[in-house]
Design a protein around this motif. Structure first.
Motif, PDB file in Angstrom:
ATOM      1  N   LEU A  70       0.821  -1.211   0.000  1.00 51.72           N
ATOM      2  CA  LEU A  70       0.000   0.000   0.000  1.00 51.72           C
ATOM      3  C   LEU A  70       0.856   1.263   0.000  1.00 51.72           C
ATOM      4  N   PHE A  71       1.969   1.247   0.734  1.00 50.47           N
ATOM      5  CA  PHE A  71       2.891   2.392   0.713  1.00 50.47           C
ATOM      6  C   PHE A  71       3.386   2.636  -0.710  1.00 50.47           C
ATOM      7  N   GLU A  72       3.776   1.551  -1.404  1.00 52.20           N
ATOM      8  CA  GLU A  72       4.260   1.685  -2.781  1.00 52.20           C
ATOM      9  C   GLU A  72       3.177   2.252  -3.684  1.00 52.20           C
ATOM     10  N   ARG A  73       1.959   1.752  -3.531  1.00 52.96           N
ATOM     11  CA  ARG A  73       0.842   2.249  -4.332  1.00 52.96           C
ATOM     12  C   ARG A  73       0.559   3.721  -4.031  1.00 52.96           C
ATOM     13  N   LEU A  74       0.632   4.088  -2.751  1.00 49.85           N
ATOM     14  CA  LEU A  74       0.397   5.484  -2.389  1.00 49.85           C
ATOM     15  C   LEU A  74       1.479   6.376  -2.987  1.00 49.85           C
ATOM     16  N   GLU A  75       2.722   5.923  -2.953  1.00 51.78           N
ATOM     17  CA  GLU A  75       3.800   6.720  -3.554  1.00 51.78           C
ATOM     18  C   GLU A  75       3.571   6.908  -5.053  1.00 51.78           C
ATOM     19  N   GLN A  76       3.059   5.873  -5.726  1.00 53.35           N
ATOM     20  CA  GLN A  76       2.735   6.010  -7.148  1.00 53.35           C
ATOM     21  C   GLN A  76       1.650   7.056  -7.359  1.00 53.35           C
ATOM     22  N   LYS A  77       0.657   7.049  -6.499  1.00 55.25           N
ATOM     23  CA  LYS A  77      -0.423   8.040  -6.595  1.00 55.25           C
ATOM     24  C   LYS A  77       0.113   9.440  -6.317  1.00 55.25           C
ATOM     25  N   LEU A  78       1.038   9.552  -5.386  1.00 63.98           N
ATOM     26  CA  LEU A  78       1.627  10.860  -5.074  1.00 63.98           C
ATOM     27  C   LEU A  78       2.479  11.379  -6.231  1.00 63.98           C
ATOM     28  N   GLU A  79       3.110  10.471  -6.977  1.00 60.68           N
ATOM     29  CA  GLU A  79       3.849  10.890  -8.168  1.00 60.68           C
ATOM     30  C   GLU A  79       2.879  11.436  -9.215  1.00 60.68           C
ATOM     31  N   ARG A  80       1.729  10.809  -9.297  1.00 63.03           N
ATOM     32  CA  ARG A  80       0.713  11.248 -10.263  1.00 63.03           C
ATOM     33  C   ARG A  80       0.033  12.540  -9.822  1.00 63.03           C
ATOM     34  N   PHE A  81      -0.144  12.703  -8.506  1.00 61.99           N
ATOM     35  CA  PHE A  81      -0.803  13.881  -7.942  1.00 61.99           C
ATOM     36  C   PHE A  81       0.118  14.528  -6.907  1.00 61.99           C
ATOM     37  N   PRO A  82       1.199  15.163  -7.344  1.00 58.49           N
ATOM     38  CA  PRO A  82       2.168  15.737  -6.406  1.00 58.49           C
ATOM     39  C   PRO A  82       1.523  16.802  -5.505  1.00 58.49           C
ATOM     40  N   ASN A  83       1.944  16.798  -4.257  1.00 51.98           N
ATOM     41  CA  ASN A  83       1.463  17.771  -3.264  1.00 51.98           C
ATOM     42  C   ASN A  83      -0.049  17.733  -3.064  1.00 51.98           C
ATOM     43  N   GLN A  84      -0.668  16.587  -3.357  1.00 49.61           N
ATOM     44  CA  GLN A  84      -2.113  16.420  -3.185  1.00 49.61           C
ATOM     45  C   GLN A  84      -2.387  15.123  -2.423  1.00 49.61           C
ATOM     46  N   LEU A  85      -2.019  15.098  -1.150  1.00 43.18           N
ATOM     47  CA  LEU A  85      -2.169  13.875  -0.366  1.00 43.18           C
ATOM     48  C   LEU A  85      -3.611  13.386  -0.350  1.00 43.18           C
ATOM     49  N   GLN A  86      -4.545  14.279  -0.160  1.00 41.74           N
ATOM     50  CA  GLN A  86      -5.940  13.857  -0.089  1.00 41.74           C
ATOM     51  C   GLN A  86      -6.389  13.203  -1.398  1.00 41.74           C
ATOM     52  N   ARG A  87      -6.032  13.781  -2.511  1.00 49.93           N
ATOM     53  CA  ARG A  87      -6.399  13.213  -3.819  1.00 49.93           C
ATOM     54  C   ARG A  87      -5.725  11.858  -4.028  1.00 49.93           C
ATOM     55  N   LEU A  92      -5.981   5.898  -4.097  1.00 50.97           N
ATOM     56  CA  LEU A  92      -5.530   4.619  -3.538  1.00 50.97           C
ATOM     57  C   LEU A  92      -6.719   3.845  -2.973  1.00 50.97           C
ATOM     58  N   ALA A  93      -7.575   4.511  -2.222  1.00 47.37           N
ATOM     59  CA  ALA A  93      -8.732   3.844  -1.617  1.00 47.37           C
ATOM     60  C   ALA A  93      -9.661   3.281  -2.691  1.00 47.37           C
ATOM     61  N   LYS A  94      -9.826   4.002  -3.793  1.00 42.63           N
ATOM     62  CA  LYS A  94     -10.666   3.492  -4.886  1.00 42.63           C
ATOM     63  C   LYS A  94     -10.066   2.210  -5.457  1.00 42.63           C
ATOM     64  N   ASP A  95      -8.754   2.232  -5.693  1.00 41.83           N
ATOM     65  CA  ASP A  95      -8.092   1.021  -6.200  1.00 41.83           C
ATOM     66  C   ASP A  95      -8.216  -0.123  -5.202  1.00 41.83           C
ATOM     67  N   TRP A  96      -7.983   0.188  -3.928  1.00 38.82           N
ATOM     68  CA  TRP A  96      -8.011  -0.829  -2.875  1.00 38.82           C
ATOM     69  C   TRP A  96      -9.372  -1.504  -2.826  1.00 38.82           C
ATOM     70  N   ARG A  97     -10.412  -0.723  -3.054  1.00 39.65           N
ATOM     71  CA  ARG A  97     -11.760  -1.256  -2.969  1.00 39.65           C
ATOM     72  C   ARG A  97     -12.153  -2.038  -4.227  1.00 39.65           C
ATOM     73  N   THR A  98     -11.605  -1.684  -5.375  1.00 40.98           N
ATOM     74  CA  THR A  98     -12.075  -2.283  -6.630  1.00 40.98           C
ATOM     75  C   THR A  98     -11.158  -3.360  -7.204  1.00 40.98           C
ATOM     76  N   GLU A  99      -9.856  -3.326  -6.934  1.00 41.52           N
ATOM     77  CA  GLU A  99      -8.939  -4.329  -7.499  1.00 41.52           C
ATOM     78  C   GLU A  99      -8.929  -5.579  -6.615  1.00 41.52           C
ATOM     79  N   LYS A 100      -9.225  -6.718  -7.225  1.00 38.71           N
ATOM     80  CA  LYS A 100      -9.310  -7.967  -6.460  1.00 38.71           C
ATOM     81  C   LYS A 100      -8.037  -8.254  -5.663  1.00 38.71           C
ATOM     82  N   TYR A 101      -6.877  -8.011  -6.265  1.00 35.13           N
ATOM     83  CA  TYR A 101      -5.601  -8.257  -5.587  1.00 35.13           C
ATOM     84  C   TYR A 101      -5.491  -7.417  -4.314  1.00 35.13           C
ATOM     85  N   LEU A 102      -5.823  -6.143  -4.439  1.00 31.17           N
ATOM     86  CA  LEU A 102      -5.694  -5.239  -3.293  1.00 31.17           C
ATOM     87  C   LEU A 102      -6.737  -5.514  -2.220  1.00 31.17           C
TER      88      LEU A 102
END
Length: 188
Positions: A70-87, A92-102
């Motif tokens: 999850l940390f790795e996934r969050l870092e990927q999201k932060l790269e996509r949305f720099p300085n936007q922790l909430q976004r 991340l939460a959307k992926d976590w809820r919808t991807e079977k693996y997560l």
């Protein structure tokens, strides 16, 4: 609780993570205990860390490998949305809820930056606490109660957090007093 029910209970109940936000700092703390059932496997685990360029604090309760994923996934999201922790957290939460693996990952995250503190859950929730303290894990309610009680009397986030964690470690058998601390200064 029967043995069968104990096996089905969530793994994130075996730790304590606490975030405290004051006017000057935000502090994220964890205990160091890793338990497997009733056995202490390790006493000095580090469950809080800095993400990104060091301006985001993150801590986890739950399965370690799941949390690192999850940390790795969050870092990927932060790269996509720099300085936007909430976004990034919402994505991340959307992926976590919808991807079977997560969906199989068993962890909770507390993340904080200079602006916001959030709890991210596997149910797809991104929660911003109503108060300036939040905690998760087996000792979370003890640490949270202590921190809220101390909040108006102690202005130093780290001192307040340490005292609240000490109280939790005195009460919860799955929480020890070997604390890891990460701190962000909010004023330049």
């Amino acid at each position: 609780m029967t043995e069968h029910n104990q096996e089905k209970s969530p793994l994130w109940h075996g730790t304590t993570i606490l975030a405290v936000r004051t006017e000057d700092h935000v502090v994220l703390m964890s205990d160091g205990q890793v338990s497997m059932g009733q056995t202490v496997m390790k006493g000095n685990a580090r469950k809080v860390r800095r993400l990104g360029s060091g301006d985001i604090l993150a801590g986890f309760a739950g399965a370690t490998a799941d949390a690192f994923t999850l940390f790795e996934r969050l870092e990927q999201k932060l790269e996509r949305f720099p300085n936007q922790l909430q976004r990034a957290a919402v994505e991340l939460a959307k992926d976590w809820r919808t991807e079977k693996y997560l969906q199989k990952l068993e962890a909770l995250l507390i993340v904080a930056d200079k602006d916001v503190t959030l709890v991210i859950t596997g149910a797809g929730d991104v929660l911003e606490p109503e108060h300036h303290v939040v905690a998760v894990g087996s000792g979370g309610n003890y640490a949270l109660s202590a921190a809220r009680a101390l909040y108006e009397y102690e202005k130093d986030a780290e001192t307040l957090g340490r005292r609240a964690m000490e109280i939790a470690s005195d009460i919860c058998v799955y929480t020890n007093s070997n604390f890891s601390v990460e701190k962000l200064e909010l004023k330049s």
